[in-house]
Design an enzyme around this catalytic site. Structure first.
Site, mmCIF file in Angstrom:
data_model
loop_
_atom_site.group_PDB
_atom_site.id
_atom_site.type_symbol
_atom_site.label_atom_id
_atom_site.label_comp_id
_atom_site.label_asym_id
_atom_site.label_seq_id
_atom_site.Cartn_x
_atom_site.Cartn_y
_atom_site.Cartn_z
ATOM 1 N N SER A 104 -7.590 0.435 4.557
ATOM 2 C CA SER A 104 -6.228 0.894 4.292
ATOM 3 C C SER A 104 -6.098 2.367 3.962
ATOM 4 O O SER A 104 -5.005 2.903 3.967
ATOM 5 C CB SER A 104 -5.629 0.082 3.162
ATOM 6 O OG SER A 104 -6.110 0.558 1.939
ATOM 7 N N HIS A 152 -4.431 -5.938 4.978
ATOM 8 C CA HIS A 152 -3.541 -4.931 5.573
ATOM 9 C C HIS A 152 -3.156 -5.268 7.009
ATOM 10 O O HIS A 152 -2.761 -4.387 7.772
ATOM 11 C CB HIS A 152 -4.179 -3.542 5.490
ATOM 12 C CG HIS A 152 -4.246 -3.058 4.088
ATOM 13 N ND1 HIS A 152 -3.170 -2.486 3.441
ATOM 14 C CD2 HIS A 152 -5.238 -3.143 3.169
ATOM 15 C CE1 HIS A 152 -3.512 -2.211 2.198
ATOM 16 N NE2 HIS A 152 -4.754 -2.593 2.007
ATOM 17 N N LYS A 203 1.674 -7.774 0.380
ATOM 18 C CA LYS A 203 1.920 -6.564 1.153
ATOM 19 C C LYS A 203 2.968 -6.881 2.225
ATOM 20 O O LYS A 203 4.140 -6.973 1.898
ATOM 21 C CB LYS A 203 0.589 -5.992 1.636
ATOM 22 C CG LYS A 203 -0.160 -5.437 0.398
ATOM 23 C CD LYS A 203 -1.561 -4.949 0.585
ATOM 24 C CE LYS A 203 -2.128 -4.501 -0.775
ATOM 25 N NZ LYS A 203 -3.548 -4.208 -0.783
#
Ligand SMILES: *Cc1c(COP(=O)(O)O)cnc(C)c1O
Length: 414
Positions: free
Chosen positions: A188, A216, A247
């Site tokens: 990330s 991610h 996320k």
């Protein structure tokens, strides 16, 4: 013993190195993503958030907000216990079914965070395997490192994405010895992809298990948001897939998806799963809605990639040192912690743009950067505003002396 003095000195050292962390005091405005109020010293001011990991804006989506409210109305606020002692609500069961289906695995298991899922699973799996060696990419996230440490198993760190090095290490071990290869699909901070297929090939050749962190990538890659492994048709070659609900899914919690036997073993043995109150119904209901929504809706994913490409293109066009990143993450090189912090302070105070400086220990010293995360909701006007603000800041801090920027391009942009 001067207890207080020791802590004060520890903080003074961090300050001296220019990496003292100040948290932005934000008030997000549901429905107005990516805008937020920043509660600064002079009162709240509106800012545009350019560094959120709520990558698709799902944290404010009608579907997730509605599901969270509905769950509170029906089940109340807290789960009321650990998973084993009254804390498994029907919503938890549904979410785990949804996640197992997402990744094409027999089972899934939800944890209170992605951090906990990595720490608890890696340490437990490696401890259960007799005489296990863990092979870990050097750029792995702190939560995977915590799992490796917690297992107390011998570890071998391979150079980032270096297949030759990984093979050398694998080949040095007896074929029958238990091995766990731990790596990520999207790293990330640099935004590069893990070598999933090649690592799976090595795992087959050398008789190893694979553990892939897709934190991610879930929600953002693959036809149904199953991550990079789904996009590449490799999910069935990964032993344990790990993801977060915090996320792209815009909620909170972490999970693994794997065979029924692996999940059952982790469920039965991992302290980080067993000895903590399970996620609140509101969070679980919202996460389920988010996962379901992104299984069928591809608009967010397409727009996300398009926006990331647009930001990279525009920032490069005005001469900014955008680091190479094939994914949705846009790192901009600064290379110094003090200037990195100054740049973000200026962006906030002068331009109403919030980007958190990324300094050591999140990235190696000397590679300090701005990490920009465009979302589907960052329109062209906001991209232009960002480009101009960055050019202004680069001039003001003379960052272009270090990262030479084309003077003509800059003049045309400002
Ligand atoms: C954020 C992150 C985690 C932890 O996930 P949380 O749900 O935020 O605890 C794990 N792995 C990686 C690579 C991450 O970036």
């Amino acid at each position: 013993m001067r207890y207080e003095g020791i802590f004060e000195e520890a903080v003074a050292k961090v300050r001296h190195e220019g990496r003292y962390r100040v948290f932005a005091d934000l008030e997000r405005q549901a429905g107005r993503f990516p805008y937020a109020y920043n509660h600064g010293p002079v009162g709240p001011g509106e800012v545009v958030v350019w560094c959120s990991n709520d990558y698709l804006g799902m944290g404010q989506h009608q579907a997730t907000r509605g599901a969270a409210c509905a769950a509170v109305e029906r089940l109340g606020t807290g789960a009321g216990g650990t998973r084993n002692i009254s804390g498994t609500t029907h919503l938890h069961v549904l979410l785990e079914q949804e996640l197992a289906d997402l990744h094409g695995k027999e089972s899934a298991l939800v944890f209170t965070s992605g951090y906990v899922s990595n720490e608890a699973t890696i340490s437990t799996v490696a401890q259960l395997l007799p005489d296990c060696v863990i092979l870990s990419d050097e750029m792995n996230h702190a939560s995977m490192i915590a799992g490796v440490r917690g297992s107390r198993c011998p570890k071998m760190i391979f150079r980032h994405n270096d297949l030759a090095h990984l093979e050398e290490l694998l080949a040095s071990l007896p074929h029958d010895r238990a091995k766990l290869i731990a790596f990520e699909s999207v790293y990330s901070m640099d935004g590069d992809f893990g070598e999933i297929e090649a690592i799976c090939d090595l795992a087959d050749k050398y008789n190893a298990m694979t553990y892939l962190d897709e934190v991610h990538a879930v929600g953002m890659y693959g036809p149904r948001g199953g991550g990079v492994a789904e996009a590449l048709g490799l999910m069935d070659r990964i032993t344990i897939l790990q993801g977060t609900l915090a996320k792209a899914y815009g909620c909170m919690g972490g999970y693994i998806a794997a065979s029924a036997a692996v999940v059952d073993a982790v469920r039965s043995a991992a302290p980080g799963f067993i000895f903590t109150t399970s996620l609140a119904p509101a969070v679980v209901g919202a996460a389920t809605a988010s996962v379901r929504h992104l299984k069928t809706s591809t608009a967010e994913r397409r727009r996300h990639q398009e926006r990331a490409a647009a930001v990279k293109r525009r920032l490069r066009a005005v001469g900014l040192p955008v680091m190479d990143s094939p994914s949705h993450i846009v790192p901009v090189w600064v290379g110094d912690p003090v200037r990195c912090k100054q740049a973000t302070d200026l962006l906030l105070e002068k331009h109403g743009i919030y980007i958190q400086p990324i300094n050591y220990p999140t990235v190696p010293k000397g590679t300090e950067r701005l990490r920009i995360t465009p979302t589907p909701l960052h329109e062209d006007g906001l991209v232009e505003h960002l480009a101009r603000a960055l050019v202004d800041v680069w001039h003001e801090l003379r960052l272009d002396d270090r990262n030479p920027v084309d003077a003509e391009v800059l003049a045309a942009a400002s």
